[in-house]
Write a protein that holds these residues in place. Sequence first.
Motif, PDB file in Angstrom:
ATOM      1  N   GLN A  57      25.171  31.813  45.573  1.00 57.31           N
ATOM      2  CA  GLN A  57      24.685  31.699  44.212  1.00 57.31           C
ATOM      3  C   GLN A  57      25.142  32.949  43.466  1.00 57.31           C
ATOM      4  O   GLN A  57      25.323  34.010  44.076  1.00 57.31           O
ATOM      5  N   ALA A  58      25.323  32.837  42.164  1.00 59.79           N
ATOM      6  CA  ALA A  58      25.769  33.984  41.382  1.00 59.79           C
ATOM      7  C   ALA A  58      25.330  33.814  39.945  1.00 59.79           C
ATOM      8  O   ALA A  58      25.065  32.703  39.487  1.00 59.79           O
ATOM      9  N   MET A  59      25.245  34.952  39.237  1.00 66.07           N
ATOM     10  CA  MET A  59      24.927  34.884  37.813  1.00 66.07           C
ATOM     11  C   MET A  59      25.487  36.088  37.094  1.00 66.07           C
ATOM     12  O   MET A  59      25.761  37.126  37.692  1.00 66.07           O
ATOM     13  N   ASN A  60      25.667  35.914  35.773  1.00 63.68           N
ATOM     14  CA  ASN A  60      25.965  37.022  34.879  1.00 63.68           C
ATOM     15  C   ASN A  60      24.655  37.712  34.573  1.00 63.68           C
ATOM     16  O   ASN A  60      23.667  37.053  34.247  1.00 63.68           O
ATOM     17  N   THR A  61      24.634  39.042  34.638  1.00 67.64           N
ATOM     18  CA  THR A  61      23.393  39.765  34.373  1.00 67.64           C
ATOM     19  C   THR A  61      23.537  40.808  33.284  1.00 67.64           C
ATOM     20  O   THR A  61      22.547  41.383  32.867  1.00 67.64           O
ATOM     21  N   GLY A  62      24.761  41.109  32.876  1.00 63.27           N
ATOM     22  CA  GLY A  62      24.974  42.295  32.065  1.00 63.27           C
ATOM     23  C   GLY A  62      24.966  43.487  33.007  1.00 63.27           C
ATOM     24  O   GLY A  62      24.966  43.318  34.227  1.00 63.27           O
ATOM     25  N   PRO A  63      24.933  44.696  32.477  1.00 58.71           N
ATOM     26  CA  PRO A  63      24.954  45.878  33.349  1.00 58.71           C
ATOM     27  C   PRO A  63      23.803  45.836  34.354  1.00 58.71           C
ATOM     28  O   PRO A  63      22.641  45.748  33.983  1.00 58.71           O
ATOM     29  N   ALA A  64      24.156  45.874  35.643  1.00 59.18           N
ATOM     30  CA  ALA A  64      23.134  45.768  36.695  1.00 59.18           C
ATOM     31  C   ALA A  64      23.408  46.714  37.854  1.00 59.18           C
ATOM     32  O   ALA A  64      22.868  46.532  38.921  1.00 59.18           O
ATOM     33  N   GLY A  65      24.274  47.681  37.656  1.00 62.47           N
ATOM     34  CA  GLY A  65      24.549  48.620  38.734  1.00 62.47           C
ATOM     35  C   GLY A  65      25.805  48.320  39.516  1.00 62.47           C
ATOM     36  O   GLY A  65      26.295  49.160  40.235  1.00 62.47           O
ATOM     37  N   GLY A  66      26.334  47.118  39.403  1.00 56.32           N
ATOM     38  CA  GLY A  66      27.585  46.782  40.064  1.00 56.32           C
ATOM     39  C   GLY A  66      27.455  46.537  41.554  1.00 56.32           C
ATOM     40  O   GLY A  66      26.390  46.674  42.139  1.00 56.32           O
ATOM     41  N   PHE A  67      28.569  46.157  42.152  1.00 53.36           N
ATOM     42  CA  PHE A  67      28.640  45.862  43.575  1.00 53.36           C
ATOM     43  C   PHE A  67      29.014  47.119  44.350  1.00 53.36           C
ATOM     44  O   PHE A  67      29.665  48.014  43.821  1.00 53.36           O
ATOM     45  N   THR A  68      28.646  47.168  45.625  1.00 52.37           N
ATOM     46  CA  THR A  68      29.089  48.235  46.517  1.00 52.37           C
ATOM     47  C   THR A  68      29.671  47.591  47.775  1.00 52.37           C
ATOM     48  O   THR A  68      29.510  46.390  48.004  1.00 52.37           O
ATOM     49  N   GLU A  69      30.293  48.421  48.607  1.00 55.46           N
ATOM     50  CA  GLU A  69      30.858  47.936  49.864  1.00 55.46           C
ATOM     51  C   GLU A  69      29.775  47.529  50.860  1.00 55.46           C
ATOM     52  O   GLU A  69      30.077  46.961  51.906  1.00 55.46           O
ATOM     53  N   ALA A  70      28.513  47.805  50.528  1.00 53.98           N
ATOM     54  CA  ALA A  70      27.424  47.397  51.417  1.00 53.98           C
ATOM     55  C   ALA A  70      27.360  45.879  51.551  1.00 53.98           C
ATOM     56  O   ALA A  70      26.785  45.364  52.507  1.00 53.98           O
ATOM     57  N   PHE A  71      27.955  45.170  50.609  1.00 51.89           N
ATOM     58  CA  PHE A  71      28.086  43.718  50.691  1.00 51.89           C
ATOM     59  C   PHE A  71      29.561  43.405  50.513  1.00 51.89           C
ATOM     60  O   PHE A  71      30.187  43.875  49.565  1.00 51.89           O
ATOM     61  N   SER A  72      30.113  42.631  51.430  1.00 53.06           N
ATOM     62  CA  SER A  72      31.507  42.211  51.296  1.00 53.06           C
ATOM     63  C   SER A  72      31.654  40.791  51.812  1.00 53.06           C
ATOM     64  O   SER A  72      30.844  40.320  52.611  1.00 53.06           O
ATOM     65  N   LEU A  73      32.695  40.145  51.342  1.00 51.98           N
ATOM     66  CA  LEU A  73      33.068  38.826  51.829  1.00 51.98           C
ATOM     67  C   LEU A  73      34.236  39.038  52.792  1.00 51.98           C
ATOM     68  O   LEU A  73      35.215  39.688  52.432  1.00 51.98           O
ATOM     69  N   SER A  74      34.114  38.527  53.991  1.00 52.29           N
ATOM     70  CA  SER A  74      35.140  38.707  55.007  1.00 52.29           C
ATOM     71  C   SER A  74      35.824  37.370  55.255  1.00 52.29           C
ATOM     72  O   SER A  74      35.156  36.370  55.502  1.00 52.29           O
ATOM     73  N   VAL A  75      37.155  37.373  55.171  1.00 54.36           N
ATOM     74  CA  VAL A  75      37.933  36.152  55.377  1.00 54.36           C
ATOM     75  C   VAL A  75      38.834  36.345  56.579  1.00 54.36           C
ATOM     76  O   VAL A  75      39.637  37.272  56.623  1.00 54.36           O
ATOM     77  N   LEU A  76      38.695  35.477  57.570  1.00 53.98           N
ATOM     78  CA  LEU A  76      39.528  35.489  58.761  1.00 53.98           C
ATOM     79  C   LEU A  76      40.776  34.651  58.476  1.00 53.98           C
ATOM     80  O   LEU A  76      40.675  33.450  58.217  1.00 53.98           O
ATOM     81  N   CYS A  77      41.935  35.281  58.502  1.00 57.48           N
ATOM     82  CA  CYS A  77      43.194  34.632  58.110  1.00 57.48           C
ATOM     83  C   CYS A  77      44.015  34.241  59.332  1.00 57.48           C
ATOM     84  O   CYS A  77      44.068  34.976  60.322  1.00 57.48           O
ATOM     85  N   ASP A  78      44.681  33.107  59.236  1.00 54.34           N
ATOM     86  CA  ASP A  78      45.461  32.581  60.356  1.00 54.34           C
ATOM     87  C   ASP A  78      46.824  33.240  60.522  1.00 54.34           C
ATOM     88  O   ASP A  78      47.366  33.247  61.619  1.00 54.34           O
ATOM     89  N   ASP A  79      47.394  33.771  59.436  1.00 56.13           N
ATOM     90  CA  ASP A  79      48.734  34.344  59.524  1.00 56.13           C
ATOM     91  C   ASP A  79      48.959  35.335  58.387  1.00 56.13           C
ATOM     92  O   ASP A  79      48.114  35.491  57.503  1.00 56.13           O
ATOM     93  N   GLN A  80      50.113  35.998  58.417  1.00 52.87           N
ATOM     94  CA  GLN A  80      50.429  37.004  57.401  1.00 52.87           C
ATOM     95  C   GLN A  80      50.561  36.381  56.022  1.00 52.87           C
ATOM     96  O   GLN A  80      50.183  37.004  55.022  1.00 52.87           O
ATOM     97  N   ALA A  81      51.061  35.164  55.947  1.00 50.25           N
ATOM     98  CA  ALA A  81      51.199  34.505  54.646  1.00 50.25           C
ATOM     99  C   ALA A  81      49.836  34.350  53.967  1.00 50.25           C
ATOM    100  O   ALA A  81      49.700  34.568  52.760  1.00 50.25           O
TER     101      ALA A  81
END
Length: 155
Positions: A57-81
């Motif tokens: 879920q996501a929303m626009n909030t206006g200034p809210a402190g921004g994101f940090t690396e404490a939360f990340s999306l990790s994608v496991l990739c099959d190849d270099q492409a």
Amino acid sequence: MQKVSSFLWFESGVEEAARLYTSLIPDSEILEVQRFGEGMPDGLVVLRFTLGGVEYQAMNTGPAGGFTEAFSLSVLCDDQAEVDRLWEALTADGGEESMCGWLKDPWGVSWQIVPRRLIELQSDPDRARAARVNQAMLGMRKLDIAALEAAADGR
């Protein structure tokens, strides 16, 4: 609706971000968009989307402190492409490269773009090979599978 999901607060651009994310990851879609008007902050948008079948879920909030690396999306990739495609799309238009396969997209969300081959090499029973792979990874921004394999082999 999924019982538990991550909720992302964007300063702005939540719809654009969700469109980009769902265009990049298979089995992804925008499920619902709610735009709020009277009595609510201007431009408030709440949406639900899936990435690889996982709901967010996501929303626009206006200034809210921004994101940090404490939360990340990790994608496991099959190849270099796939690594290259995701890296280019997510660092375009204001995204930022970081170290060891991490980046921030134009909205400040952190991503880890990880080739499956890295996990295999890090799990090598020969701990010296795995250590060489980890050392090589520490010097990279976008992960390079061929360079990781060369490090494993001591080249």
